[in-house]
Design an enzyme around this catalytic site. Structure first.
Site, PDB file in Angstrom:
ATOM      1  N   LYS A   1     -12.659  -0.542  16.195  1.00 39.58           N
ATOM      2  CA  LYS A   1     -11.287  -1.023  16.129  1.00 39.58           C
ATOM      3  C   LYS A   1     -10.622  -0.586  17.806  1.00 39.58           C
ATOM      4  O   LYS A   1      -9.889  -1.613  18.293  1.00 39.58           O
ATOM      5  CB  LYS A   1     -10.366  -0.338  15.212  1.00 39.58           C
TER       6      LYS A   1
ATOM      7  N   ASP B   1      -3.431  -6.933   5.405  1.00 39.84           N
ATOM      8  CA  ASP B   1      -4.500  -7.872   6.317  1.00 39.84           C
ATOM      9  C   ASP B   1      -4.347  -9.157   5.535  1.00 39.84           C
ATOM     10  O   ASP B   1      -4.636 -10.378   6.368  1.00 39.84           O
ATOM     11  CB  ASP B   1      -5.718  -7.435   6.258  1.00 39.84           C
TER      12      ASP B   1
ATOM     13  N   ASN C   1       0.882  -1.209   0.071  1.00 38.86           N
ATOM     14  CA  ASN C   1       0.188   0.107   0.117  1.00 38.86           C
ATOM     15  C   ASN C   1       0.751   1.063   0.048  1.00 38.86           C
ATOM     16  O   ASN C   1       1.939   1.155   0.179  1.00 38.86           O
ATOM     17  CB  ASN C   1      -0.793   0.106   1.251  1.00 38.86           C
TER      18      ASN C   1
ATOM     19  N   LYS D   1       9.722 -16.032 -11.220  1.00 38.48           N
ATOM     20  CA  LYS D   1       8.944 -14.810 -11.767  1.00 38.48           C
ATOM     21  C   LYS D   1       7.782 -15.447 -12.421  1.00 38.48           C
ATOM     22  O   LYS D   1       8.170 -16.251 -13.323  1.00 38.48           O
ATOM     23  CB  LYS D   1       9.734 -14.162 -12.797  1.00 38.48           C
TER      24      LYS D   1
HETATM   25  N1  CTP Z   1      -2.831  -3.555  12.461  1.00 39.10           N
HETATM   26  C1  CTP Z   1      -2.119  -4.578  12.761  1.00 39.10           C
HETATM   27  N2  CTP Z   1      -1.847  -5.695  12.171  1.00 39.10           N
HETATM   28  C2  CTP Z   1      -2.978  -5.967  11.081  1.00 39.10           C
HETATM   29  C3  CTP Z   1      -3.675  -4.942  10.639  1.00 39.10           C
HETATM   30  C4  CTP Z   1      -3.740  -3.830  11.313  1.00 39.10           C
HETATM   31  O1  CTP Z   1      -1.263  -4.317  13.835  1.00 39.10           O
HETATM   32  N3  CTP Z   1      -2.566  -7.186  10.463  1.00 39.10           N
HETATM   33  C5  CTP Z   1      -3.325  -2.318  12.969  1.00 39.10           C
HETATM   34  C6  CTP Z   1      -2.711  -1.134  12.176  1.00 39.10           C
HETATM   35  O2  CTP Z   1      -1.407  -0.896  12.667  1.00 39.10           O
HETATM   36  C7  CTP Z   1      -3.434  -0.102  12.697  1.00 39.10           C
HETATM   37  C8  CTP Z   1      -4.773  -0.749  13.100  1.00 39.10           C
HETATM   38  O3  CTP Z   1      -4.364  -2.082  13.440  1.00 39.10           O
HETATM   39  O4  CTP Z   1      -3.138   0.503  14.047  1.00 39.10           O
HETATM   40  C9  CTP Z   1      -5.946  -0.565  12.280  1.00 39.10           C
HETATM   41  O5  CTP Z   1      -5.489  -0.887  11.067  1.00 39.10           O
HETATM   42  P1  CTP Z   1      -6.502  -0.939  10.166  1.00 39.10           P
HETATM   43  O6  CTP Z   1      -5.770  -1.382   8.707  1.00 39.10           O
HETATM   44  O7  CTP Z   1      -7.339   0.472   9.794  1.00 39.10           O
HETATM   45  O8  CTP Z   1      -7.711  -1.868  10.422  1.00 39.10           O
HETATM   46  P2  CTP Z   1      -7.792  -3.352  10.144  1.00 39.10           P
HETATM   47  O9  CTP Z   1      -7.923  -3.756  11.614  1.00 39.10           O
HETATM   48  O10 CTP Z   1      -7.023  -4.041   9.395  1.00 39.10           O
HETATM   49  O11 CTP Z   1      -9.401  -3.691   9.710  1.00 39.10           O
HETATM   50  P3  CTP Z   1      -9.904  -3.187   8.061  1.00 39.10           P
HETATM   51  O12 CTP Z   1      -8.732  -3.485   7.163  1.00 39.10           O
HETATM   52  O13 CTP Z   1     -11.082  -4.111   8.045  1.00 39.10           O
HETATM   53  O14 CTP Z   1     -10.388  -1.799   8.057  1.00 39.10           O
END
Ligand code: CTP
Length: 398
Positions: A338, A280, A211, A290
């Site tokens: 969250k 995620d 990202n 590759k």
């Molecule tokens: N985070 C984490 N580990 C993951 C995903 C997220 O520690 N695998 C942490 C991020 O560093 C951030 C918080 O959780 O502080 C929220 O991350 P975000 O990506 O907004 O939320 P998600 O819990 O992944 O939910 P979604 O993607 O469904 O919005």
């Protein structure tokens, strides 16, 4: 940085050493940060850089003589001492260090220093043998126990041809210590763990899922916390940003590596701030070579990564735990969910897609959601201002 230096009066003391030319760059950095800066030079310093250079750049008269006849210079050093929010002596020669250690006031700079009550940063710079001389070391120790901030010289090739300790540190390093001297030391003794940047999940040896997170917000928090006295560890996904000074940086690539590095540090942290944009999901299989484009369609199966923050939330104890939520819609609802699910003290929410906030920008427009239900929406700010605003809230809570 603008808020740290706003309306601040900084005095730069320049002594007679070959590194005096570097003080010109230091002056520019301090001036660019928005401070009022005035210069006091010793007589010997004027043999290396003319007062006119500093006068032209600072836009202020330079104090170079205790008894100048042209104006009220004889009392200027007292006024400047009273107004000063911080003083930097760079370069500080063995002679000036000796005078300071013994309370001698026989020129404009040494007299001025005796009248200063603000923090004074002393940057020794001289030949290695002079620096290592017992008398000089004794005087430096005396200054340190008198409460002066000594910035250790760097090591390397010196103007006199020999190599060793005695180089004036780079202006950006001295500037960084000056910032710290202007801020409260309210995180002294605290261990803070910050995660920042994106993660990359390999598809094959040349491709990955990621990202656009730049890491700027997390690096700003790490820097601000270190400036306020914390011992900071920064666990960073791939980012082009330089390591913040005096921060332990651990660089990782994938979410699994980040999880491992973070879990390893939980027990040794008082405060954990997770700004990282963690993937995620990761590809279920990583191709060894590759992948060739010999199919019209392609499906990549993904599996879930560990939610690092949620895991920390389960082992929180009395640590302070902060999360970030970058959303494209329903900020309040998503952030609140969250905050609860991950057992956080504060979640910092922002809407991505707005030019003033989100990935890669220097500014951010955030809302703090507190665990007691309080919600604070902040105006658009530089990311380092957001960092300090967050640390202010943590400082109040701890
Ligand atoms: N985070 C984490 N580990 C993951 C995903 C997220 O520690 N695998 C942490 C991020 O560093 C951030 C918080 O959780 O502080 C929220 O991350 P975000 O990506 O907004 O939320 P998600 O819990 O992944 O939910 P979604 O993607 O469904 O919005």
């Amino acid at each position: 940085m603008k808020t740290v230096f706003k309306d601040k009066n900084i005095v730069l003391g320049v002594c007679g050493g070959i590194a005096a030319y570097k003080s010109v760059e230091l002056l520019r950095l301090i001036q660019k940060a928005g401070a009022n800066i005035k210069v006091i030079m010793t007589k010997n310093a004027q043999a290396f850089v003319g007062p006119l250079t500093f006068r032209a750049l600072s836009g202020q008269p330079v104090c170079a003589d205790l008894f100048e006849e042209n104006d009220d210079a004889s009392i200027r050093h007292i006024d400047w001492a009273e107004e000063a929010d911080a003083v930097v002596i760079a370069p500080a020669t063995a002679n000036v260090i000796a005078k300071m250690a013994n309370g001698i006031a026989d020129d404009a700079l040494s007299t001025f220093i005796l009248a200063v009550t603000a923090p004074v940063l002393v940057c020794p710079s001289m030949n290695t043998h002079m620096y290592e001389n017992r008398a000089v070391q004794r005087n430096i120790d005396a200054l340190e126990s008198d409460g002066y901030n000594i910035i250790e010289p760097g090591t390397g090739e010196l103007a006199c041809g020999i190599s060793g300790a005695g180089r004036l540190p780079e202006p950006k390093f001295i500037f960084d210590r000056l910032v710290s001297s202007l801020l409260p030391n309210d995180f002294n003794g605290k261990k803070i763990l910050v995660s920042a940047g994106p993660t990359q999940e390999s598809i094959d040896p040349v491709r990955y899922i990621s990202n656009p997170s730049s890491g700027k917000m997390g690096y700003a928090i790490a820097r601000a916390a270190e400036h306020r006295g914390a011992e900071v560890t920064l666990i960073s996904g791939p980012s082009n940003l330089a390591d913040p000074l005096n921060v332990k940086v651990i660089r990782v690539i994938s979410a699994s590596e980040m999880a491992e590095a973070v879990f390893d540090k939980i027990d040794n942290s008082d405060i954990i701030i997770k700004t990282a944009a963690v993937s995620d999901y990761r590809p279920k299989e990583v191709a060894e070579h590759k992948i060739k484009k010999n199919k019209d369609e392609m499906v990549i199966s993904l599996e879930k990564n560990t939610d690092i923050l949620k895991e920390i939330g389960k082992r929180k104890g009395n640590r302070i735990l902060i999360g970030f939520a970058a959303e494209t819609q329903d900020l309040n609802e998503n952030a609140q969910k969250k905050l609860d699910a991950k057992n956080l003290d504060i979640i910092v929410g922002n809407i991505v897609g707005d030019p003033s906030s989100g990935f890669g920008t220097d500014t951010n427009k955030v809302t703090f959601f507190h665990k007691d239900g309080k919600k604070e929406s902040l105006p658009e700010m530089e990311k380092d201002e957001v960092a300090h605003a967050l640390l202010d809230r943590i400082s109040m809570a701890s």
